[in-house]
Design a protein around this motif. Structure first.
Motif, PDB file in Angstrom:
ATOM      1  N   UNK A 115       0.828  -1.206   0.000  1.00  0.00           N
ATOM      2  CA  UNK A 115       0.000   0.000   0.000  1.00  0.00           C
ATOM      3  C   UNK A 115       0.865   1.259   0.000  1.00  0.00           C
ATOM      4  N   UNK A 116       1.995   1.225   0.722  1.00  0.00           N
ATOM      5  CA  UNK A 116       2.922   2.367   0.735  1.00  0.00           C
ATOM      6  C   UNK A 116       3.531   2.583  -0.644  1.00  0.00           C
ATOM      7  N   UNK A 117       3.920   1.485  -1.314  1.00  0.00           N
ATOM      8  CA  UNK A 117       4.500   1.596  -2.663  1.00  0.00           C
ATOM      9  C   UNK A 117       3.481   2.176  -3.637  1.00  0.00           C
ATOM     10  N   UNK A 118       2.246   1.679  -3.576  1.00  0.00           N
ATOM     11  CA  UNK A 118       1.210   2.160  -4.482  1.00  0.00           C
ATOM     12  C   UNK A 118       0.913   3.649  -4.244  1.00  0.00           C
ATOM     13  N   UNK A 119       0.905   4.056  -2.973  1.00  0.00           N
ATOM     14  CA  UNK A 119       0.651   5.462  -2.652  1.00  0.00           C
ATOM     15  C   UNK A 119       1.758   6.366  -3.208  1.00  0.00           C
ATOM     16  N   UNK A 120       3.008   5.935  -3.049  1.00  0.00           N
ATOM     17  CA  UNK A 120       4.129   6.716  -3.586  1.00  0.00           C
ATOM     18  C   UNK A 120       4.046   6.816  -5.107  1.00  0.00           C
ATOM     19  N   UNK A 121       3.739   5.695  -5.756  1.00  0.00           N
ATOM     20  CA  UNK A 121       3.611   5.712  -7.212  1.00  0.00           C
ATOM     21  C   UNK A 121       2.457   6.599  -7.658  1.00  0.00           C
ATOM     22  N   UNK A 122       1.358   6.548  -6.932  1.00  0.00           N
ATOM     23  CA  UNK A 122       0.204   7.379  -7.290  1.00  0.00           C
ATOM     24  C   UNK A 122       0.562   8.863  -7.234  1.00  0.00           C
ATOM     25  N   UNK A 123       1.249   9.262  -6.178  1.00  0.00           N
ATOM     26  CA  UNK A 123       1.634  10.676  -6.056  1.00  0.00           C
ATOM     27  C   UNK A 123       2.601  11.093  -7.155  1.00  0.00           C
ATOM     28  N   UNK A 124       3.535  10.208  -7.494  1.00  0.00           N
ATOM     29  CA  UNK A 124       4.504  10.551  -8.539  1.00  0.00           C
ATOM     30  C   UNK A 124       3.848  10.612  -9.908  1.00  0.00           C
ATOM     31  N   UNK A 125       2.994   9.633 -10.216  1.00  0.00           N
ATOM     32  CA  UNK A 125       2.310   9.633 -11.507  1.00  0.00           C
ATOM     33  C   UNK A 125       1.356  10.823 -11.616  1.00  0.00           C
ATOM     34  N   UNK A 126       0.728  11.182 -10.515  1.00  0.00           N
ATOM     35  CA  UNK A 126      -0.189  12.329 -10.523  1.00  0.00           C
ATOM     36  C   UNK A 126       0.558  13.618 -10.842  1.00  0.00           C
ATOM     37  N   UNK A 127       1.782  13.732 -10.315  1.00  0.00           N
ATOM     38  CA  UNK A 127       2.597  14.913 -10.598  1.00  0.00           C
ATOM     39  C   UNK A 127       3.011  14.955 -12.068  1.00  0.00           C
ATOM     40  N   UNK A 128       3.372  13.801 -12.629  1.00  0.00           N
ATOM     41  CA  UNK A 128       3.801  13.749 -14.026  1.00  0.00           C
ATOM     42  C   UNK A 128       2.646  14.005 -14.989  1.00  0.00           C
ATOM     43  N   UNK A 129       1.460  13.530 -14.644  1.00  0.00           N
ATOM     44  CA  UNK A 129       0.316  13.706 -15.539  1.00  0.00           C
ATOM     45  C   UNK A 129      -0.189  15.144 -15.554  1.00  0.00           C
ATOM     46  N   UNK A 130       0.027  15.871 -14.462  1.00  0.00           N
ATOM     47  CA  UNK A 130      -0.393  17.269 -14.419  1.00  0.00           C
ATOM     48  C   UNK A 130      -1.821  17.446 -13.931  1.00  0.00           C
ATOM     49  N   UNK A 131      -2.246  18.684 -13.896  1.00  0.00           N
ATOM     50  CA  UNK A 131      -3.559  19.018 -13.356  1.00  0.00           C
ATOM     51  C   UNK A 131      -4.696  18.677 -14.305  1.00  0.00           C
ATOM     52  N   UNK A 132      -4.408  18.549 -15.590  1.00  0.00           N
ATOM     53  CA  UNK A 132      -5.466  18.291 -16.564  1.00  0.00           C
ATOM     54  C   UNK A 132      -5.819  16.808 -16.698  1.00  0.00           C
ATOM     55  N   UNK A 133      -5.187  15.956 -15.924  1.00  0.00           N
ATOM     56  CA  UNK A 133      -5.435  14.515 -16.048  1.00  0.00           C
ATOM     57  C   UNK A 133      -6.773  14.150 -15.415  1.00  0.00           C
ATOM     58  N   UNK A 134      -7.324  13.031 -15.853  1.00  0.00           N
ATOM     59  CA  UNK A 134      -8.588  12.540 -15.310  1.00  0.00           C
ATOM     60  C   UNK A 134      -8.363  11.888 -13.952  1.00  0.00           C
ATOM     61  N   UNK A 135      -9.376  11.960 -13.115  1.00  0.00           N
ATOM     62  CA  UNK A 135      -9.288  11.302 -11.816  1.00  0.00           C
ATOM     63  C   UNK A 135      -9.209   9.788 -11.990  1.00  0.00           C
ATOM     64  N   UNK A 136      -8.258   9.195 -11.301  1.00  0.00           N
ATOM     65  CA  UNK A 136      -8.090   7.754 -11.386  1.00  0.00           C
ATOM     66  C   UNK A 136      -7.248   7.279 -12.551  1.00  0.00           C
ATOM     67  N   UNK A 137      -6.695   8.216 -13.335  1.00  0.00           N
ATOM     68  CA  UNK A 137      -5.900   7.803 -14.493  1.00  0.00           C
ATOM     69  C   UNK A 137      -4.573   7.168 -14.093  1.00  0.00           C
ATOM     70  N   UNK A 138      -4.141   7.401 -12.846  1.00  0.00           N
ATOM     71  CA  UNK A 138      -2.877   6.801 -12.410  1.00  0.00           C
ATOM     72  C   UNK A 138      -3.008   5.306 -12.156  1.00  0.00           C
ATOM     73  N   UNK A 139      -4.222   4.811 -11.962  1.00  0.00           N
ATOM     74  CA  UNK A 139      -4.382   3.404 -11.593  1.00  0.00           C
ATOM     75  C   UNK A 139      -3.998   2.463 -12.725  1.00  0.00           C
ATOM     76  N   UNK A 140      -4.175   2.908 -13.969  1.00  0.00           N
ATOM     77  CA  UNK A 140      -3.792   2.043 -15.084  1.00  0.00           C
ATOM     78  C   UNK A 140      -2.276   1.853 -15.116  1.00  0.00           C
ATOM     79  N   UNK A 141      -1.518   2.892 -14.766  1.00  0.00           N
ATOM     80  CA  UNK A 141      -0.058   2.777 -14.759  1.00  0.00           C
ATOM     81  C   UNK A 141       0.419   2.007 -13.530  1.00  0.00           C
TER      82      UNK A 141
END
Length: 225
Positions: A48-74
């Protein structure tokens, strides 16, 4: 010689002409009930800690215009590749990620979906990516050609990168282990020590390659928004 050497990566176990080697990619489903339905334990908390870290990093890379939940596919792609990379380190288990059949099946549909979405919804933004800012007018046709080619080969580079890295380490370990029967006892202990070091290196490569594929796919996705 070379055909026999690379034949160790061929799916050869079959029943009624059905290659059961690929069933190893489904073993991860057996761990889902353990992770999500039992009382939270160390395994669940670390993952769960690994997934949370990845989610935050992917969210930063995708930017503010990304769809909610788009990090889960990655995150799902990272988990799937990571698990199959580690499975290949165990004896007599087929390494599915060492084949372009699997790696290209992951990267190509993802890249195609990015391209279709980008050219249909943000075609002006996609055209702007073909010409870097500050390019002289005389070089613009060449830059468009270069950027187009580099964009087209992206799914191939993702697939070949993963496949080549997984094959290289396994091939080296196979070559070294095949010489063990002809070595004296002292050199066998040295060979075992080298194999252990290679196994540690392959474990690191398994994590790094899954992370690299997920990060690059995230960056490619951020370009179409």
């Amino acid at each position: 010689m070379m055909s026999n050497l690379f034949s160790i990566f061929d799916p050869s176990t079959n029943i009624f002409n059905f290659q059961i080697n690929w069933l190893s990619t489904m073993f991860g489903l057996l761990f889902i009930p353990y992770s999500f339905w039992m009382i939270p334990n160390r395994h669940f908390m670390i993952w769960n800690l690994i997934i949370t870290k990845l989610h935050n990093e992917f969210k930063t890379l995708l930017g503010k215009n990304s769809f909610n939940g788009s990090t889960f596919i990655f995150i799902s792609m990272f988990s799937f590749i990571l698990f199959n990379n580690f499975l290949g380190l165990f004896p007599y288990i087929f390494t599915s990620t060492s084949h372009l059949t699997l790696s290209l099946s992951i990267s190509l549909p993802l890249w195609l979906s990015f391209m279709f979405y980008g050219w249909i919804n943000n075609y002006q933004h996609m055209f702007a990516h073909l010409i870097p800012q500050g390019t002289p007018a005389i070089l613009m046709p060449f830059m468009v050609l270069i950027e187009t080619i580099s964009n087209i080969i992206r799914p191939g580079t993702l697939a070949v990168r993963l496949t080549a890295n997984m094959i290289a380490g396994h091939l080296l370990m196979t070559l070294l282990s095949s010489t063990g029967s002809n070595l004296p006892m002292l050199l066998i202990f040295l060979l075992i020590f080298i194999q252990i070091l290679l196994l540690i290196l392959e474990s690191a490569v398994a994590v790094i390659q899954a992370y690299v594929i997920a990060i690059l796919s995230t960056l490619y996705s951020s370009e179409v928004n």
